[in-house]
Design a protein around this motif. Structure first.
Motif, PDB file in Angstrom:
ATOM      1  N   UNK A 123      31.274  34.740  79.826  1.00 41.49           N
ATOM      2  CA  UNK A 123      30.035  35.291  80.344  1.00 41.49           C
ATOM      3  C   UNK A 123      29.679  36.550  79.548  1.00 41.49           C
ATOM      4  N   UNK A 124      28.422  36.651  79.140  1.00 43.36           N
ATOM      5  CA  UNK A 124      27.985  37.824  78.396  1.00 43.36           C
ATOM      6  C   UNK A 124      27.673  38.966  79.354  1.00 43.36           C
ATOM      7  N   UNK A 125      27.621  40.159  78.822  1.00 42.57           N
ATOM      8  CA  UNK A 125      27.333  41.340  79.641  1.00 42.57           C
ATOM      9  C   UNK A 125      25.915  41.320  80.201  1.00 42.57           C
ATOM     10  N   UNK A 126      25.011  40.553  79.562  1.00 45.79           N
ATOM     11  CA  UNK A 126      23.627  40.502  80.033  1.00 45.79           C
ATOM     12  C   UNK A 126      23.352  39.299  80.931  1.00 45.79           C
ATOM     13  N   UNK A 127      24.354  38.449  81.139  1.00 47.22           N
ATOM     14  CA  UNK A 127      24.168  37.283  82.009  1.00 47.22           C
ATOM     15  C   UNK A 127      23.926  37.749  83.437  1.00 47.22           C
ATOM     16  N   UNK A 128      23.035  37.056  84.137  1.00 46.36           N
ATOM     17  CA  UNK A 128      22.725  37.407  85.521  1.00 46.36           C
ATOM     18  C   UNK A 128      23.687  36.713  86.469  1.00 46.36           C
ATOM     19  N   UNK A 129      24.174  37.463  87.452  1.00 43.51           N
ATOM     20  CA  UNK A 129      25.068  36.910  88.463  1.00 43.51           C
ATOM     21  C   UNK A 129      24.460  37.180  89.835  1.00 43.51           C
ATOM     22  N   UNK A 130      24.783  36.347  90.808  1.00 44.00           N
ATOM     23  CA  UNK A 130      24.220  36.532  92.145  1.00 44.00           C
ATOM     24  C   UNK A 130      24.956  37.641  92.890  1.00 44.00           C
ATOM     25  N   UNK A 131      24.406  38.021  94.036  1.00 46.73           N
ATOM     26  CA  UNK A 131      24.976  39.158  94.757  1.00 46.73           C
ATOM     27  C   UNK A 131      26.356  38.858  95.331  1.00 46.73           C
ATOM     28  N   UNK A 132      26.640  37.603  95.620  1.00 44.64           N
ATOM     29  CA  UNK A 132      27.968  37.240  96.126  1.00 44.64           C
ATOM     30  C   UNK A 132      29.029  37.512  95.056  1.00 44.64           C
TER      31      UNK A 132
END
Length: 63
Positions: free
Chosen positions: A1-10
């Motif tokens: 996963x890249x540092x700019x990848x979006x992740x959900x709040x969970x």
């Protein structure tokens, strides 16, 4: 996963070892990590923003 990848709040809450509710509260009151408002009901975080928030709270002593 890249540092700019979006992740959900969970997943963000899991990384920070806090609850999703804590993240929601911080967003409402301010003071939490930066977030991306994808839509009115969709919030995402960047790993780089979580790391920056953690680094800003890292201390070496209590004085």
């Amino acid at each position: 996963m890249t540092k700019s990848a979006l992740i959900d709040e969970r997943e963000a809450a899991s990384i920070l070892c806090y609850s999703v509710r804590a993240l929601q509260s911080w967003r409402h009151r301010g003071g939490g990590p930066d977030f991306v408002k994808v839509s009115s009901r969709s919030i995402r975080y960047r790993r780089a923003d979580l790391d920056k928030w953690i680094a800003a709270r890292t201390v070496s002593n209590t004085s």
